[in-house]
Design an enzyme around this catalytic site. Sequence first.
Site, short mmCIF file in Angstrom:
data_model
loop_
_atom_site.label_atom_id
_atom_site.label_comp_id
_atom_site.label_asym_id
_atom_site.label_seq_id
_atom_site.Cartn_x
_atom_site.Cartn_y
_atom_site.Cartn_z
N THR A 1 -23.73 10.88 -1.55
CA THR A 1 -22.52 11.69 -2.09
C THR A 1 -21.89 10.51 -3.12
OG1 THR A 1 -22.06 13.20 -0.55
CG2 THR A 1 -20.52 13.71 -2.42
N LYS B 1 -20.50 26.49 6.61
CA LYS B 1 -19.75 25.68 6.94
C LYS B 1 -18.29 25.38 7.78
CE LYS B 1 -18.51 21.81 3.97
NZ LYS B 1 -19.47 20.61 3.08
N LYS C 1 -23.70 25.85 -4.65
CA LYS C 1 -24.55 24.13 -4.47
C LYS C 1 -25.58 23.79 -3.71
CE LYS C 1 -21.62 21.31 -2.77
NZ LYS C 1 -20.92 20.19 -1.45
#
Length: 425
Positions: A198, A110, A98
């Site tokens: 987002t 993450k 991404k």
Amino acid sequence: MITKEKPRMGMYENVKHQYEKAADLMNLTPAVRKILAITNNEIVVHFPVKMDDGSVEVFTGYRVQHNNALGPYKGGLRYHPTVDIDAARALATWMTWKTSLAGLPYGGGKGGIQLDPSKYSISELERITRRFTYALGDNIGPEHDIPAPDVNTTPQMMAWIADTYMSTKSTNERTKNAHVVTGKPVGAGGLEGRDRATGFGVVVSIKEWAKLKSYDLRGMRYIVQGFGNVGFWASHFMKQHGAILVGVQDASGTIYNADGIDPDQLIVYAQGNNHHISGFPQASEYPTSDFFALDCDIIIPAAMGNQITGENAETIKAMMIAEGANGPVDVEADSILFERNIDVIPDIYCNSGGVIGSYFEWLQNRNGELWQMDEVLTKLESKMGQSFKKLLNTANEFHTDWRTSAYIEAIRRIEQAYIQRGIFP
């Protein structure tokens, strides 16, 4: 009702399958292929926290760092019962693709804690968050690994992380570490517009699709799975373009109104209903299992992974799916949707507005600047427009689907970095 992610039954396998497919098609350099097929670091911490009643619970936290060839690891922290090492691996790998596709100077990471935050008080969540930050220690840092909000984590939690991390540094170093996390409240160094970045980016991607297909979003009917930060803001901006929200699903149930649901009214109701949409008076309850089969033009899955599968992909009537969540469409469903000519805007592009906004916040903190919301959203839309053109060009170059082209475009940038700088030693 939204089904839980099942990382042991496919999420990380999905990621690896998508990677191998792209690597085969682009004839990825063997050495780079080996490096990108695995994670760099996997951190698991167990830490005790005292509860409000004086008892002690021991929590398990994770931080997986997939790759940092392009810059510091970047990615969210989620608080959810499904968090485990496989889920963190999958999500960290997706973050690498991404950030690369978006052209950012970041790698992918993450993590999170395996817990249900609804079962803890605010003071307990603060102690859990601060203790997790302390346990991670120097595994995070403003030039090394920069967490952000994700599922069930908030700007307030990011402020606790920043404060805890800075408190472990010397007086001279504290002010230099505010950008150890992004997604903070505006008053604590956060970015104007980061909360909607987002969801705004999801709608930018839908606008790019509509422009490519010569469609008008006005009057188009869409459904949203998940009505948290991403689902709400995507719906808010879709409303501005005249699209009609007809169905919404969250953990509490599914609602439907053929004449339309006002997202701004729904969020007010949900905020007063324990963040649940069930019982919304301007819509009817709808069978949960039939949600994705609703008659609509666009589906925005903005909840958890592996929601659209081989079992329900055949029932979908929409023309397009915009992946607001990470990995909402599994490999089997991807193949079915492609055969049925249903467009899928891949997650690593579709929901990249969040990490682009995080990059802007990181720059703002790093450079001592203050950015205005209009400037943020304009820059975000421009950056995503550039990425969409690259995605289309690569799809045409390799005669492949958009997800694979997005992977190829992301991986090529990392491959180039390794070719140019070499591999130590």
